[in-house]
Design an enzyme around this catalytic site. Structure first.
Site, mmCIF file in Angstrom:
data_model
loop_
_atom_site.group_PDB
_atom_site.id
_atom_site.type_symbol
_atom_site.label_atom_id
_atom_site.label_comp_id
_atom_site.label_asym_id
_atom_site.label_seq_id
_atom_site.Cartn_x
_atom_site.Cartn_y
_atom_site.Cartn_z
ATOM 1 C CE LYS A 92 -1.336 4.029 -9.931
ATOM 2 N NZ LYS A 92 -1.576 5.092 -11.033
ATOM 3 C CB ALA A 115 10.574 -7.920 -3.227
ATOM 4 C CE1 TYR A 146 9.437 0.018 -0.272
ATOM 5 C CE2 TYR A 146 10.082 -0.228 2.105
ATOM 6 C CZ TYR A 146 10.233 -0.632 0.687
ATOM 7 O OH TYR A 146 11.092 -1.578 0.427
#
Ligand code: UDP
Length: 313
Positions: A92, A115, A146
């Site tokens: 999310k 990032a 991820y």
């Protein structure tokens, strides 16, 4: 002087960026929901007139009153242990959180800085990794939450750049270490230092032959600011090119701490990359950036920090 919003502002990297921006006279608005961030990382900034902290989850709608010159999106669990424990939050914040942060940047006419990560290269088949390598990622493995969130975040950032004209930057960060990492963060540098300082066994996953290229946080943050100030809108690697095996790191840490910890071997996590090293030709050419702090010196600073956390041997 610029007014800069940092999501994940109470985290390891977010807090160091806040320090660097305030030191050069910028104002900082730090947003963080404190899931992996910690107010201890920024409490020295609370009296600073240029610093504001807002407890907010950027996966929900965010708004910051007043002018904003840049939005730096650093909010995310970033350790494999964390994103395995919080897979949905990780997806999310990389997707919805990036969208919300881009929306804020667009509404304010601000620059957007993402990032991103060397994890977009997955278990790389190209070595060292150049920015034009598309990567080798398992979308359905446990690390996919991820890796794919960050890949989506890059795609979303480029879409806002191309279709909305937002001025964007994307940094791909390689294993960064230094003071303010959490002792229980789970990453290799903090694990080995804490284990060595407390006399616990050093936990090597796999046979320790996998490699990483470790970047000291001060070098990494200097690279962020150089990229922020540049006009480079395409992804840029910022990382130290000195590559070490995990076994070499274990040896260096135990020797520097003077620890008698034994080494133990454990299962390699699923999809753990076998090698990682940035090609930094682009950062050097476009930003004039090169890392200045090599592993031994960076570890000295980091070990000194953890001694204050873990106690003396
Ligand atoms: N690792 C290890 N022992 C630990 C923690 C990590 O051997 O206690 C290994 C891990 O399997 C990986 C490398 O160290 O090969 C770097 O792991 P980290 O979690 O720091 O970062 P990432 O895998 O995201 O690069």
């Amino acid at each position: 002087m610029a007014r800069i919003v940092i999501t994940g502002g109470a985290g390891f990297l977010g807090s160091h960026i806040s320090d660097a921006l305030l030191a050069r006279g910028d104002e900082v608005v730090a947003l963080d929901n404190l899931v992996t961030g910690d107010t201890a990382n920024i409490e020295h900034l609370f009296g600073h007139e240029g610093f504001t902290f807002v407890n907010a989850d950027v996966s929900n709608f965010i708004w910051v009153p007043g002018d904003v010159d840049a939005v730096m999106h650093f909010a995310s669990p970033a350790s494999p242990i964390d994103y395995l424990e919080m897979p949905i939050q990780t997806l999310k914040v990389g997707s919805l959180g990036t969208h919300n942060s881009l929306g804020l940047a667009k509404a304010k006419g601000a620059k957007f800085f993402l990032a991103s990560t060397s994890e977009v290269y997955g278990d790389p088949l190209v070595h060292p990794q150049t920015e034009d390598y598309w990567g080798n990622v398992n979308p359905v493995g446990p690390r996919g939450v991820y890796d794919e969130a960050k890949r989506f975040a890059e795609a979303m950032t480029m879409a806002y750049h191309r279709y909305h004209g937002v001025d964007t930057r994307i940094v791909r960060i390689f294993n960064t270490y230094g003071p303010r990492m959490r002792p229980n963060d789970g990453r290799v540098v903090s694990n080995f230092i804490v284990q060595a300082l407390s006399g616990q066994p050093i936990t090597i996953y796999g046979d320790g032959s996998q490699t990483r290229s470790f970047t000291y946080v001060a070098d990494e943050v200097r690279g962020f600011l150089a990229l922020l100030d540049s006009d480079v809108t395409t992804p840029t690697n910022i990382g130290n090119t000195n590559e070490f095996t995990v076994s070499e790191l274990a040896e260096m840490v135990t020797e520097m701490v003077g620890s008698g910890s034994e080494v133990t071997y454990h299962d390699l996590p699923v999809d753990d990359p076998t090698q990682r090293k940035p090609d930094i030709t682009k950062a050097t050419r476009e930003l004039g950036w090169v890392p200045e702090i090599q592993l031994r010196e960076g570890l000295e600073h980091t070990i000194a920090y953890f001694r204050t956390i873990v106690g003396n041997r």
